[in-house]
Design a protein around this motif. Sequence first.
Motif, PDB file in Angstrom:
ATOM      1  N   MET B   1     -10.964  36.089  23.430  1.00 37.72           N
ATOM      2  CA  MET B   1     -11.727  35.724  22.237  1.00 37.72           C
ATOM      3  C   MET B   1     -11.182  36.488  21.017  1.00 37.72           C
ATOM      4  N   VAL B   2     -10.978  35.753  19.944  1.00 42.67           N
ATOM      5  CA  VAL B   2     -10.476  36.404  18.726  1.00 42.67           C
ATOM      6  C   VAL B   2     -11.467  36.174  17.578  1.00 42.67           C
ATOM      7  N   LEU B   3     -11.865  37.264  16.958  1.00 39.32           N
ATOM      8  CA  LEU B   3     -12.739  37.179  15.784  1.00 39.32           C
ATOM      9  C   LEU B   3     -11.869  37.326  14.540  1.00 39.32           C
ATOM     10  N   GLU B   4     -12.090  36.426  13.609  1.00 38.07           N
ATOM     11  CA  GLU B   4     -11.271  36.508  12.405  1.00 38.07           C
ATOM     12  C   GLU B   4     -12.124  36.351  11.150  1.00 38.07           C
ATOM     13  N   LEU B   5     -11.944  37.251  10.224  1.00 42.35           N
ATOM     14  CA  LEU B   5     -12.527  37.071   8.891  1.00 42.35           C
ATOM     15  C   LEU B   5     -11.392  36.596   8.000  1.00 42.35           C
ATOM     16  N   GLU B   9     -14.951  36.544   0.282  1.00 43.29           N
ATOM     17  CA  GLU B   9     -15.236  36.981  -1.092  1.00 43.29           C
ATOM     18  C   GLU B   9     -16.737  37.243  -1.191  1.00 43.29           C
ATOM     19  N   LYS B  10     -17.097  38.300  -1.880  1.00 45.75           N
ATOM     20  CA  LYS B  10     -18.531  38.553  -2.080  1.00 45.75           C
ATOM     21  C   LYS B  10     -18.773  39.335  -3.357  1.00 45.75           C
ATOM     22  N   SER B  11     -19.739  38.835  -4.123  1.00 49.82           N
ATOM     23  CA  SER B  11     -20.152  39.562  -5.324  1.00 49.82           C
ATOM     24  C   SER B  11     -21.657  39.773  -5.272  1.00 49.82           C
ATOM     25  N   PHE B  12     -22.117  40.898  -5.774  1.00 47.28           N
ATOM     26  CA  PHE B  12     -23.546  41.107  -6.014  1.00 47.28           C
ATOM     27  C   PHE B  12     -23.729  41.126  -7.517  1.00 47.28           C
ATOM     28  N   GLY B  13     -24.297  40.065  -8.038  1.00 50.73           N
ATOM     29  CA  GLY B  13     -24.411  39.964  -9.493  1.00 50.73           C
ATOM     30  C   GLY B  13     -23.024  39.903 -10.105  1.00 50.73           C
ATOM     31  N   GLU B  14     -22.774  40.798 -11.042  1.00 50.37           N
ATOM     32  CA  GLU B  14     -21.470  40.801 -11.709  1.00 50.37           C
ATOM     33  C   GLU B  14     -20.440  41.581 -10.905  1.00 50.37           C
ATOM     34  N   LYS B  15     -20.950  42.364  -9.948  1.00 49.74           N
ATOM     35  CA  LYS B  15     -20.066  43.292  -9.256  1.00 49.74           C
ATOM     36  C   LYS B  15     -19.359  42.625  -8.083  1.00 49.74           C
ATOM     37  N   LYS B  16     -18.032  42.621  -8.111  1.00 46.34           N
ATOM     38  CA  LYS B  16     -17.243  42.051  -7.019  1.00 46.34           C
ATOM     39  C   LYS B  16     -17.124  43.105  -5.930  1.00 46.34           C
ATOM     40  N   VAL B  17     -17.603  42.775  -4.742  1.00 48.10           N
ATOM     41  CA  VAL B  17     -17.628  43.775  -3.676  1.00 48.10           C
ATOM     42  C   VAL B  17     -16.484  43.553  -2.689  1.00 48.10           C
ATOM     43  N   LEU B  18     -16.200  42.294  -2.363  1.00 48.33           N
ATOM     44  CA  LEU B  18     -15.093  41.992  -1.452  1.00 48.33           C
ATOM     45  C   LEU B  18     -14.159  40.970  -2.102  1.00 48.33           C
ATOM     46  N   THR B  19     -12.871  41.226  -1.991  1.00 48.53           N
ATOM     47  CA  THR B  19     -11.887  40.293  -2.553  1.00 48.53           C
ATOM     48  C   THR B  19     -10.889  39.902  -1.467  1.00 48.53           C
ATOM     49  N   GLY B  20     -10.973  38.669  -1.026  1.00 49.63           N
ATOM     50  CA  GLY B  20      -9.999  38.146  -0.054  1.00 49.63           C
ATOM     51  C   GLY B  20      -9.830  38.987   1.194  1.00 49.63           C
ATOM     52  N   VAL B  21     -10.958  39.432   1.750  1.00 52.36           N
ATOM     53  CA  VAL B  21     -10.868  40.292   2.932  1.00 52.36           C
ATOM     54  C   VAL B  21     -10.557  39.448   4.178  1.00 52.36           C
ATOM     55  N   SER B  22      -9.459  39.795   4.851  1.00 52.80           N
ATOM     56  CA  SER B  22      -9.081  39.094   6.081  1.00 52.80           C
ATOM     57  C   SER B  22      -8.681  40.118   7.129  1.00 52.80           C
ATOM     58  N   PHE B  23      -9.159  39.940   8.347  1.00 51.90           N
ATOM     59  CA  PHE B  23      -8.628  40.732   9.476  1.00 51.90           C
ATOM     60  C   PHE B  23      -8.983  40.036  10.778  1.00 51.90           C
ATOM     61  N   LYS B  24      -8.286  40.432  11.830  1.00 48.44           N
ATOM     62  CA  LYS B  24      -8.503  39.835  13.140  1.00 48.44           C
ATOM     63  C   LYS B  24      -8.837  40.914  14.139  1.00 48.44           C
ATOM     64  N   LEU B 209      -4.555  47.802   4.306  1.00 41.73           N
ATOM     65  CA  LEU B 209      -3.639  47.877   5.438  1.00 41.73           C
ATOM     66  C   LEU B 209      -4.329  47.240   6.637  1.00 41.73           C
ATOM     67  N   HIS B 210      -3.583  46.457   7.419  1.00 40.90           N
ATOM     68  CA  HIS B 210      -4.186  45.782   8.559  1.00 40.90           C
ATOM     69  C   HIS B 210      -3.129  45.572   9.619  1.00 40.90           C
ATOM     70  N   GLY B 211      -3.440  45.860  10.876  1.00 39.95           N
ATOM     71  CA  GLY B 211      -2.478  45.571  11.936  1.00 39.95           C
ATOM     72  C   GLY B 211      -2.636  46.485  13.130  1.00 39.95           C
ATOM     73  N   ASP B 212      -1.645  46.393  14.040  1.00 38.02           N
ATOM     74  CA  ASP B 212      -1.642  47.202  15.248  1.00 38.02           C
ATOM     75  C   ASP B 212      -1.366  48.659  14.869  1.00 38.02           C
ATOM     76  N   LEU B 213      -2.182  49.558  15.378  1.00 35.28           N
ATOM     77  CA  LEU B 213      -2.086  50.957  14.961  1.00 35.28           C
ATOM     78  C   LEU B 213      -0.727  51.570  15.309  1.00 35.28           C
ATOM     79  N   HIS B 214      -0.212  51.237  16.525  1.00 36.51           N
ATOM     80  CA  HIS B 214       1.087  51.810  16.929  1.00 36.51           C
ATOM     81  C   HIS B 214       2.192  51.298  16.025  1.00 36.51           C
TER      82      HIS B 214
END
Lengths: 432, 299
Positions: B1-5, B9-24, B209-214
Amino acid sequence: MKQFGTIFKFELKYYLKNKIFVGITLFLVVLIAAVMSLPRIAAIFESEELQDPDEEIIYDSTEDLSVMLLKTENSEYSDVILSAFSGEFEAFYNVQLTDESLPEIQEKILSDEAECAFVLMGLTSFKYYIETPSMYDMNVDSAIVAMRKIYQTVSLIEKGVSIEEAENIINVEISSEMYGVGAVEEEESLGEFDLLGNFLYTYIMIFALYMVILLYGQMVSTNVATEKSSRAMEVLVTSAKPTAMMFGKVLASCFAGFIQLAAVFGSALLFYGINKSYWGENEIIESLFNISPVLLVYMLVFFVLGFLIYAFLFGAIGSTATKLEDINTSTLPLTFLFIIAFVVVMTSMTSGSVDNTLMKVCSFVPFTSPMAMFTRIAMSTVPWYEIAISIAILVGSVVGIGVLSAKIYRVGVLLYGTTPKLSAILKAVWKA
Amino acid sequence: MVLELRNIEKSFGEKKVLTGVSFKAEGGKAFGLLGRNGAGKTTSIRILMDVFPANGGEVLIDGNPIDYNKIQIGYLPEERGLYPKKIIIDQLTYFAELKGMRRKEAVKAVDYWLERLGMTEYRNKRLDTLSKGNQQKIQLVTALAHDPDIVILDEPFSGLDPVNAILLKDVVKEQIQKGKIVLFSSHQMSYIEEFCDSIAILNAGKVALHGDLHEIKRNYFRNKLVVRTVNAEKIKADFGDSCSEAENGDLIIHLSDPDKKKSAMLRLVENYDIDEVKVFEPSLNDIFVEYAGDAVKED
């Protein structure tokens, strides 16, 4: 739906296991039971007193009453005058004719030998003397009634009618019954309209609603705020849908309220049943327990809907508070709104005009209609379509406010720090 | 099973909290979600758990939009807390039931976990009678009792004594072995290094930064040498500005080009008394400071 059931059960258990809730309920049940048993208890004491056969109870009604002096120059009709005044005041005063001078009469009033005095000048004017005038003194009004009777009687006598006949004419007995045509339901409209009973139901329902909403509203509010301040909310919001949370909580509190009311009124009914013979012909109590089924249904409908609409709002407000201490301030506007509704209805009710414009408007506004419309139904004649519209608006508002509250809840529970402004919350709800 | 975001994108009011967040994150492996305070970790987790919707982007399981009726998620929030005045078994069963378990199953599962965490004796006690560490173990039960497919643990080790930390490590390893997706969020890098195969570092609402730790470690600039020697002063004098001393006394030699490492190593071994020379491998802490550090300046 399953979540709703789980939350409902959990929350209901919270109320039923709450020591304060159980304590208050038991206290009220015992209190009502005691009140309902009062005549029986009184009868026990009375019968004990009567057991002494040597003691003869002589009750002289005139002896306990304060003295009212009556001075008139008209010696010819002094009997008529005395009998008219005695008839009007016999329950409160021992009316005595006097020939004394005004200073002597005033002296008697000051020395408390007499409480008050009427000095008649002819048959159409009088002076009233009393030590300290009071706002609630109705003696002048009664005296005017007596004076009219005297004048009418004397006029008849002078036209050749005998004194007895004249008094019979003046004091002719009129019997009356009141019918409310169209009130409640058509079948009932021809039956006797129990105004006293309806007044009492309205009074009781409005008071019960007032108590229950303020008590349970605060409980719902505190309940939500506690979850938030203890951070249990962090897990809750990820486990259950906000609508399920809100509806589960509010309906559980509503049900708990009903259990409490059922216990209290059940106790009243039970102990009235047990002590029925002792209550005898008490009109108030009797009409209280003979509520018409239609009115009872209306009472339940308006009670439940009125409760829900406020409880949802209290819940939503609770979710915006970070600390428990903030709850009282945050709920203040809502409490005010409710108290205003309460005052409007109570004032209209006691003034006797429940169909004034304000009440008519209030009976369609969701926050006031539970009290206002029920009052109008019980105490006046309301067309069926007005009732239907009022209930429809109320049901729609309950659902709408329920959903809105759930949304406020979802936004509110994750906001910590200072309590946000209403506009900020609504904006966040709109955007979410 | 693979979970992927994907592109969240998420803003609260005027404040941008997440911008193009992707990870697996993959099943049977632990995933570390790192970032400084306010970087957007909790918001990402809440979107992943459907507490509130994202303004854009998708949450996918095996490439399809996640179905919250089928995928169970267990969550240990950083802000701990349950009902302080309520009996432990009552509230734990309640939370398990909210997650869709039947009452009997819920009681059974809760009892299993209380036993597993050595908390059975507190079963019928009120939560506020327990110590902080024990309350945390109780809270862990709410995350695990309903046997979730995805386990999200936010700072799971904070506040635990070493014995309880070992107990929790065993539990986490067991969850990973069962093939679950275990998502860690923590500031304690040693635990992340111990468990996580892959990581994502969030910085000011973006994935830095995103990926395999090793692989991340292997691909890290290999332009530093670590030297253990008795001739420290001489080397420092000869290498000048390109040589610095680490806290433990080792020397760090900065190379202008990673390709020069062979010649530099030969020069060191031939000319000085060297005990050890190796290419510098960064710790997760070093990587974290480098990628999440910008936010420090922004604060």
